[in-house]
Each structure stands twice: as structure tokens, then as C-alpha cells.
Design a protein around this motif. Structure first.
Motif, short mmCIF file in Angstrom:
data_model
loop_
_atom_site.label_atom_id
_atom_site.label_comp_id
_atom_site.label_asym_id
_atom_site.label_seq_id
_atom_site.Cartn_x
_atom_site.Cartn_y
_atom_site.Cartn_z
N ASP A 266 19.34 -82.20 43.23
CA ASP A 266 18.91 -80.88 42.76
C ASP A 266 20.03 -80.30 41.90
O ASP A 266 21.22 -80.47 42.22
N TYR A 267 19.65 -79.58 40.84
CA TYR A 267 20.71 -79.04 39.97
C TYR A 267 20.21 -77.83 39.20
O TYR A 267 19.00 -77.56 39.12
N TYR A 268 21.18 -77.09 38.66
CA TYR A 268 20.90 -76.03 37.69
C TYR A 268 22.09 -75.92 36.75
O TYR A 268 23.18 -76.43 37.03
N LEU A 269 21.90 -75.24 35.61
CA LEU A 269 22.96 -75.03 34.62
C LEU A 269 23.25 -73.54 34.50
O LEU A 269 22.34 -72.71 34.65
N ARG A 270 24.51 -73.24 34.23
CA ARG A 270 24.92 -71.83 34.03
C ARG A 270 25.81 -71.74 32.81
O ARG A 270 26.74 -72.56 32.64
N ALA B 141 23.86 -66.78 32.14
CA ALA B 141 22.46 -67.17 32.01
C ALA B 141 22.27 -68.47 32.78
O ALA B 141 23.20 -69.28 32.89
N PHE B 142 21.07 -68.68 33.33
CA PHE B 142 20.79 -69.85 34.16
C PHE B 142 19.55 -70.56 33.66
O PHE B 142 18.63 -69.94 33.10
N VAL B 143 19.52 -71.87 33.88
CA VAL B 143 18.28 -72.64 33.83
C VAL B 143 18.25 -73.52 35.08
O VAL B 143 19.26 -74.19 35.36
N THR C 11 18.14 -70.22 43.33
CA THR C 11 16.97 -70.36 44.20
C THR C 11 16.05 -71.44 43.67
O THR C 11 15.58 -72.31 44.41
N GLY C 12 15.74 -71.36 42.39
CA GLY C 12 14.94 -72.39 41.75
C GLY C 12 15.84 -73.50 41.22
O GLY C 12 16.91 -73.22 40.67
N LEU C 13 15.43 -74.76 41.40
CA LEU C 13 16.27 -75.89 41.00
C LEU C 13 15.43 -76.93 40.27
O LEU C 13 14.22 -77.05 40.49
N TYR C 14 16.11 -77.68 39.38
CA TYR C 14 15.51 -78.88 38.82
C TYR C 14 15.88 -80.07 39.72
O TYR C 14 16.82 -79.99 40.51
N ALA D 155 8.67 -83.68 37.30
CA ALA D 155 9.80 -84.45 36.80
C ALA D 155 10.22 -83.93 35.44
O ALA D 155 9.42 -83.33 34.71
N GLY D 156 11.50 -84.18 35.12
CA GLY D 156 11.96 -83.87 33.78
C GLY D 156 11.23 -84.71 32.76
O GLY D 156 10.88 -85.86 33.03
N SER D 157 11.04 -84.13 31.58
CA SER D 157 10.16 -84.80 30.63
C SER D 157 10.88 -85.84 29.78
O SER D 157 10.30 -86.86 29.42
#
Length: 892
Positions: free
Chosen positions: A611-615, A624-626, A632-635, A725-727
Motif C-alpha cells: 500500500d502506498y501514497y505520495l506527498r 498535497a497527496f495522492v 486514509t486512502g491508499l493505492y 489495479a494501477g493502469s
């Protein structure tokens, strides 16, 4: 020769004065009585004996007659108003009443008490000296002049000067009242200016105040026995501070004024000789009356030697009806006045004469009086009087008494105006006091240079205004001095402040200007530049979610920038953790050579699900986050070794890409049918062809679903597995054009690949976010394998993409979806009491062995984990129970 009444004036000697309190000239005794009062007739003889014995050099008396017990008292009737005023002023409520300098009220029955009171007050020194002179005037009047000289400072508003008239004594042959009195000493007759308020004055030590006036008499009185009494009283304490008297008699001697005696033309500033003849031995007082009908006499000189001449430097203002009066300094009732009027050529400035405020740009009228001059005049201005230079306003203008002047700068608080004759320049006049030259002006105070105003916030514009009316306009220049002025607000109240909602764009060359609408010349703008700073908006962070990768491969890429005009990106980081762990590791994404791009390698990640996210963070501390709701939300992505077998029905190149934008696009799916395969079949993952740029460059997660081919007619039916899934994979510099493959791993929560127990199955793809659409590849040129299907959400039905006649959404060809996996080929045999399992090596690092009591499962009993493609179940054959086994490859 006529005798004229004259005022007594004293010479003020300049220099250092040593001032001491003055001795008491005489004490004032005031009695309140009435001709109908029996007690008054009892006490008055004794009071009169004491006062007569002490003489007027010690005390002087005024007897006021009240209106009770007899209102017919003739002395009260003569001047009832003033008698009542004095009675009420002292608060007298019974008669007789006796006051010595007001402060002492002795026992009227005891002569010694009155005598002691008079002597006590006589011993008290006074702050002033007092003189009075009087003579018969016209008709039944007495004219007087009283002068008070301060021997010590007498400032404030409490000091008042009074002058009263009394008869020395009035005797009747028949008592005028019921108490039987015949003789009435020093009865009150009149007072100037009134009985209770007097004439106020304020003097510094050494200064003198003069008061002249008229007292009323009656021809039936014995006018030869009248006395004028002057006294100074403090109206707050009512203490009599000083008193004096003058008996009215006749004067002898003559004065004859010879010049100016009528018809002369003298000019202010010039020296002329006043001449006279006199038989007096006293010094002379010289006075001037500029208006022979209504004016007041002003002193030219006092106590000048009686030589018959006096050189006078004529002063302004001018007059066409002036007269001179001479009188004896000590015999002031002997006087003479010019037989006819003479003229004084002079100027009197009346406007501006001191205290005015004139505004630059206005037209104001300069005014003066010059009644005895016909020549033109010169008008001049001094802005820094008395030291400044005189500037010419008009070198020569008609002597009309007025000149309209457009007020000019520079400004001044010490300006004086001067008007002079052009022929007789000494005949001029200057403003008596300074006046002010001001301006209608606006002074901007904020922003006045150096400030920073933030766009999107409220910034206060402040100014001060002077001599303005009406509204103001406010403008902004973002590129001073070459930029244009943009209107911020018009017709705004001149309140001194305006709350400005600052708008972008930013600027470092900004200035504000405030202008009066009524007087446009009144304006001001910022002294130096100020800054308009665009707000520190959060960074913009863009990232395409990662697809699954094989160990020791892959990169993470993001695009980030800060929209703030003066800020930049401080860092971009990836935060990741293996699925099931609590804490995140971080990975810094350094900037690449590409614009706004940041990237880092993922080669160090071991197999597993992450699980991951970017900041992204900027210099101002904003982030800013993705995904936007991280952490809370994760890729999610997987690191795994792919299955050994790939099932593919395309040639590897997409000739076209398709996407769906309809509102129900989230239900629209494309699928490829796989099989038949040998079962059980471990489906480890899939590869999906996606366009880099259609319909957009920023990609979003996709939904991948595995269906069993158990629907009607062999169409997709039972859902075997589904995940987001990631595209596409992340590539520095962006994905290349053409066909790009997304890798998707199929793992359950334990990392186990789904087991396919049917010979045919479908892998389907769909969008996951409305408004974000992926374009999926299609091999339009390959052989028709009749394996591509789509789910039409409008019809809620699956169609073959070969059925272009049935549906316009059909696109014949091969949808580019590939499957990765392999059949197990699982075998079991007995080795003693043990059961030995063997299967095909799928290349997985680990395998899980499950068992079930029935061949259809569920296989939920975990026997163990193997690192190779074999596993021994110890004592597995030493039981009467029948067991069935299943093996699943795992990625971690």
C-alpha cells in the motif's frame, strides 16, 4: 472754548518692574436699610457717627434701600432694579444689614465693632491701585473714567470693576417713611455697568485697565453733593479688593487745539505735528477718534509735556472723519477737540487679518478699508512672517477695497497679507495675526511602499484627506510606472479607509492611487512599490497509480509544481508499507531533468503486496497527496514473479483504442475469453494494453474482474476474483506512444493466486472513476479468434465484439488482454504412512497446501507451506479419513 470730558490714561514704563501689593485706599461699607424700618432708625445714627469720624480716606459708604418693610421708600423707587440686584447678590433677607468689604458683618449696635472691622480691612493690602475721575455730562448725567492698575497679577475671570453714584446726604423736612428718619447719608443712586456682575478684566502685574461710562442723575437732587465710588470686587468670594472715590466738582483752565483742527489730509506712516495752546500746568493726554460719530477714542500719547506740540507718526487705519482730543492728565475734564474732521490716508487690512485658513486653488477675496485714499494699492504676501520675503500678488490694483486672489502654494501657517498705497507706501497695513495657507490634499498612508498584500485576502487601503468634500476613486497599477491604472472602486466615501479584496495576478511593482472626485488635483499614490503576492496554494501533485511489477524492477514517477508565485516544491516522497504492516517507509523522489517531474527506483522492493501514497510539500509548508484522502486512502500494487505460462490471442500491437464516456461507463466492460485450460489452473495475473494519451495523459486505477464462463451460452457468469489495479507502469519522461502494457497480479489477502476450476474463464476490464477514462487497446489486424466481448450497460447484456450488426458498440478484432498462470499437474502418492505431493513448478517462491474432506471443497484447511514444488504430509496415510488436496502459489 469748549470743555470736554477726557479719559485718564497712564504711561506704562517698560523695563524690569518690582511689584508689591498696594495699600488699601479705602474700605467699602455697604448698608441695606429702609425708611420704614424701625430698627434702622435705631442703629443708623451710631453707624453714621463711626463712618464720619473715620473719614473717606479710610472708608466710603453706600446705602442700598430695600423694598421692605416699605415699598414706598423713595430711594428704592428711584432705582428699584439695581437695588434689588445688589440686595439679592449679597443674599440679604432682613434689614438693617451691614457689610465691610463684604467679608465682615459687625454688630450694628456696637460702634467699636464697626470701627474694628473697618480698621481690620484697612490693614489688608490690595493687589491693585484704583483711580476715578468724574464730571457733569450732558443732561442729567455724570461722566466718569476709572482706571485699575495691577500691582500683582490679577488674571482669570473673577476680577470685576464697579462704579457707583451716591448723594453725600439727603435731608427731608418731613419723614418720607414711617420710621421717622429725616437724614439719609450716601444713598445709592446708580451703578455702572450693573450691581452684580460688573466689568471683568484680567491684568498682568504692571498693566492698567480703563473703564469709562455714564451714571444717571436727577435735576431735583442737590447735584453739588454727589460722589462717584469705584471698587474692585472678586465675584466668586465677593471680597472687595480695593475702593476709591471722587467728589464731583468743577475744573478751571483752558486748552485750545490748533492742528489738526479740521480739513487736513494726513497719511499713515508720515510724521505730523499736533499743536495746541493751554493755560494748564499739567501734562497732556492726546487721543484720536477715527469715526466722529460712532467710534471710540484711542490714546496717541499720555502724560506728554505741555509744550504746545507733539510729533505724531500717523497710524492706520485710515479715516475720512477723524478728530484729535487734548485733555489735562490730572485735570482731564479740561479738554478740546478738533473743530472739524480731518482725514487720515491709511489702509486697514480686514481679510485675511489673522486666524483664517485659505486653501490653494480656491479664489478668496482680500479685503481692506482705505476711506481717505484714492490712489492704487499694492498687495503683497509673506509666507513666513516676520522673517520671510514679501512676494507681490498685485503690483498696482484699484483701491476698491477688495482683490480676488487664486490662492497659491507653497503652504504656510505663518502667512501675513500687506496692502500699501502706490504713492504713499507708508500708508499701508499688515494682517494683525498670521493666517494659514493650506491645500485640498489626500495623503496615502497604506500601502505606501514595501508592504505585501496577499491575493484572495482583504488588504486595507488607508489615507488622510484635508479640506475635501465628496467621494474618492481608488486605482491600482500592477506595473508602475509603465502599467495602466485599473479601477478598484469609484464613488467611495472619503472615510480614510477601504477594505480591498486583493485579486491576482501578483506583482512586485504595485502602487495604489486615491483621487478626489470633486477636486481631481487632490490625489496621492504609493511612495514606492508594494508587493501583491499570490496566495500560497497547496502544491499540485499528479501521479499515475503503479501497476504491479516484478522484483528488482519498476519506478515511481510524479509531476508536481507549486502555483504560488514565489514558492517552489520542497520535496516529493512516496510512503509505502507491505500490506498488513502498521508503519510506512518513505522514499524521496528527486527531480528529474524533465519539467516538474520527480522519480525514484523501486528495485529494492521485495515480493509482496504494497500500500502506498505520495506527498508533495512546498516551501511554505503546504502539502498535497495522492490519493487525495491519503493516508486514509491508499493505492496498492504487487511485486511478484509472474506465472510461467502466458495466454495471448493478439499480435502485440494495438491498431486502435476504445473508451467509454457515457454516464454508465463504470458498468461498461471489455473481456477476453480464455481456455480451455487444464484444471486446476493457477491464474497469477494479466497484462492489459492501454493508451498513453487517449483520452488523457493522467491515468487512474482500473477494475479487473475474472468471470467463470458459466453464464448463458458460455458468457461471463460467476465472479471468481476482482480487484482495483494501477493502469500503467511509471516511466521517466512519460509513457511512449503506442501500446503500453499494464501488469495486474491476482492475489488474495494471503497473497495466494486464485485457482480456476473451470476449463474456460474471462478476464474483464472497466473504468473505476467516472470522468476518468482509460483507452483499452484492440488488435484490429490480427486473426479473428472470436474471444472479445463487451458488456453493454444500456442493455445489461454481454455481446461478442464480432456482432457489429447487433450492436454499434462492437469493434471486431482481439481485445488486448493476456493471462499469466499455469496448470498445477498435482500428484499424490503414499510413502509409508506419509503422503507426498508433487506439482508443476510455477516459479513461485512459496506454495500453500490446503486440504478438504470433499473434492469440491472448500479447501480451507492449511496443511503447510512449501518453498519447492513438493510437500510431504507426515502420517497423512495413517488415517481412515479420505482427504483431497490443493496447492496455490504465493508471491511472498
Amino acid at each position: 472754548m469748549k470743555l470736554h470730558f477726557g479719559l485718564l490714561f497712564l504711561i506704562l514704563w517698560f523695563g524690569v518692574l518690582t511689584v508689591e501689593a498696594a495699600p488699601r485706599q479705602c474700605v467699602l461699607v455697604e448698608e441695606f436699610t429702609n425708611s420704614g424700618c424701625s430698627a434702622c432708625s435705631l442703629y443708623n445714627p451710631g453707624i453714621r457717627t463711626v463712618i464720619t469720624a473715620m473719614t473717606r480716606d479710610t472708608c466710603v459708604s453706600i446705602n442700598y434701600h430695600a423694598w421692605w418693610p416699605s415699598t414706598d421708600d423713595p430711594f428704592y423707587q428711584w432705582n428699584a432694579a439695581e437695588a434689588q440686584a445688589r440686595t439679592n447678590y449679597y443674599g440679604v433677607w432682613d434689614v438693617p444689614a451691614l457689610f465691610v468689604d463684604y467679608l465682615l458683618q459687625p454688630d450694628m449696635s456696637q460702634a467699636d465693632s464697626l470701627s474694628a472691622a473697618i480698621r481690620a480691612r484697612y490693614a489688608v493690602s490690595s493687589p491693585c491701585t484704583l483711580s476715578v475721575a468724574a464730571a457733569m455730562g450732558t443732561g442729567n448725567t455724570f461722566r466718569f473714567v476709572a482706571s485699575v492698575t495691577a500691582d500683582e497679577a490679577m488674571t482669570g475671570s473673577d476680577n470685576r470693576l464697579f462704579v457707583a453714584l451716591v448723594n453725600d446726604v439727603i435731608t427731608y423736612s418731613t419723614p418720607p417713611g414711617p420710621n421717622g428718619e429725616l437724614s439719609f447719608p450716601e444713598p445709592f443712586r446708580d451703578v455702572y455697568p450693573d450691581a452684580s456682575t460688573g466689568q471683568g478684566f484680567s491684568l498682568a502685574a504692571g498693566q492698567t485697565y480703563h473703564m469709562a461710562g455714564t451714571l444717571n442723575a436727577n435735576s431735583f437732587w442737590p447735584l453739588g453733593n454727589c460722589t462717584v465710588i469705584a471698587y474692585v470686587q472678586n465675584v466668586s468670594t465677593r471680597e472687595i479688593l480695593q475702593a476709591t472715590w471722587k467728589h464731583i466738582g468743577s475744573s478751571s483752565g483752558t486748552i485750545s487745539l490748533t492742528a489738526p483742527n479740521g480739513g487736513e489730509q494726513w497719511y499713515a506712516g508720515e510724521s505730523h505735528t499736533i499743536t495746541w495752546t493751554s493755560g494748564l500746568t499739567t501734562t497732556m493726554n492726546i487721543e484720536l477718534l477715527r469715526d466722529s460719530t460712532t467710534g471710540a477714542w484711542e490714546t496717541i500719547a499720555a502724560n506728554v509735556p505741555n509744550t504746545g506740540s507733539y510729533t505724531w507718526t500717523v497710524t492706520s487705519p485710515g479715516s475720512a472723519a477723524a478728530r484729535i482730543r487734548l485733555s489735562g492728565a490730572t485735570q482731564m475734564l479740561v479738554a478740546d477737540t478738533s473743530a472739524a474732521v480731518f482725514s487720515i490716508g491709511g489702509v486697514a487690512v480686514t481679510m485675511p487679518n489673522g486666524g483664517e485658513t485659505w486653501t490653494a486653488g480656491d479664489v478668496d477675496t482680500i479685503r481692506w478699508l482705505a476711506p481717505a485714499m484714492t490712489e492704487a494699492v499694492r498687495v503683497e504676501l509673506n509666507r513666513t512672517y516676520p522673517g520671510g520675503a514679501w512676494e507681490t500678488i498685485a503690483a498696482s490694483t484699484p483701491n476698491s477695497g477688495m482683490f480676488p486672489w487664486t490662492v497659491t502654494t507653497p503652504l504656510s501657517t505663518a502667512a501675513r497679507l500687506r496692502v500699501q498705497g502706490t504713492v504713499h507706501p507708508l500708508a499701508g497695513d499688515t494682517s494683525n495675526a498670521s493666517f494659514t495657507l493650506t491645500a485640498r490634499q489626500i495623503t496615502l498612508t497604506a500601502p505606501n511602499g514595501g508592504e505585501t498584500y496577499v491575493a484572495g485576502q482583504t488588504g486595507m487601503i488607508r489615507w488622510t484627506s484635508l479640506n475635501l468634500s465628496g467621494s474618492v476613486d481608488i486605482h491600482l497599477n500592477r506595473n508602475y510606472p509603465t502599467g495602466s491604472w485599473e479601477l478598484i472602486g469609484s464613488n467611495l466615501p472619503d472615510s480614510g479607509s477601504y477594505a480591498w479584496h486583493v485579486l491576482p495576478p501578483g506583482s512586485v511593482l504595485a502602487r495604489i492611487r486615491v483621487t478626489s472626485e470633486v477636486y481631481p488635483s487632490a490625489m496621492d499614490f504609493s511612495a514606492t512599490n508594494f508587493v501583491i503576492q499570490e496566495p500560497n496554494l497547496a502544491p499540485v501533485l499528479r501521479h499515475t497509480p503503479l501497476h504491479d511489477i516484478t522484483p528488482h524492477t519498476g519506478t515511481v514517477v510524479a509531476n508536481a509544481y507549486d502555483p504560488g508565485a514565489t514558492l517552489s516544491i520542497a520535496s516529493v516522497k512516496m510512503f509505502y508499507r507491505k500490506r498488513g504492516l502498521a508503519s510506512f517507509d518513505s522514499l524521496l523522489l528527486p527531480a528529474t531533468a524533465n519539467y516538474q517531474e520527480y522519480s525514484a527506483s523501486l528495485a529494492s522492493l521485495t515480493e509482496g503486496t504494497y500500500d502506498y501514497y505520495l506527498r508533495a510539500a512546498d516551501d511554505g509548508g503546504l502539502t498535497a497527496f495522492v490519493p487525495a484522502n491519503a493516508p486514509t486512502g491508499l493505492y496498492r500494487f504487487n511485486v511478484y514473479s509472474p506465472g510461467p505460462q502466458t495466454l495471448a490471442y493478439d499480435d502485440g500491437t494495438a491498431e486502435s483504442f476504445n473508451w467509454v464516456t457515457a454516464p454508465d461507463s463504470l458498468r461498461y466492460q471489455w473481456a477476453v475469453k480464455f481456455g480451455p485450460v487444464t484444471t486446476p489452473y493457477a491464474l497469477c495475473g494479466a497484462q492489459i494494453a492501454i493508451s498513453r494519451r487517449l483520452p488523457e495523459q493522467t491515468h487512474t486505477p482500473i477494475k479487473v474482474t475474472i468471470y467463470a464462463a458459466d453464464g448463458p451460452g458460455g458468457l461471463p457468469g460467476t465472479v471468481i476474483y476482482s480487484r482495483l489495479a494501477g493502469s500503467v507502469g511509471n516511466v521517466v519522461g512519460g509513457l511512449p506512444t503506442g501500446t503500453n502494457w499494464t501488469t495486474v497480479t491476482f492475489k488474495d489477502t494471503l497473497g495466494t493466486a486464485p485457482i480456476i476450476r473451470v476449463p474456460e474463464f474471462y478476464i474483464a476490464v472497466a473504468n473505476n472513476e467516472f470522468g476518468s477514462y482509460e483507452a483499452f487497446g484492440r488488435d484490429a489486424n490480427g486473426a479473428r479468434n472470436h474471444r472479445s466481448y463487451f458488456f453493454d450497460a444500456c442493455e445489461n447484456h454481454w455481446h461478442s465484439e464480432d456482432d457489429s450488426v447487433v450492436s454499434t458498440n462492437a469493434h471486431p478484432g482481439n481485445r488486448m488482454i493476456r493471462a499469466n498462470g499455469a496448470p498445477f499437474g498435482l500428484t499424490a502418492y503414499r510413502n509409508g504412512n506419509d503422503v507426498v505431493l508433487r506439482w508443476a513448478n510455477l516459479g513461485a517462491p512459496h506454495y500453500r497446501v490446503y486440504s478438504s474432506a470433499t473434492p469440491s471443497g472448500p479447501f480451507n484447511t492449511l496443511e503447510g507451506t512449501a518453498a519447492t514444488n513438493s510437500y510431504t504430509i507426515v502420517n497423512g496415510a495413517n488415517t481412515n479419513a479420505i482427504r483431497f488436496y490443493e496447492v496455490s502459489p504465493i508471491a511472498n
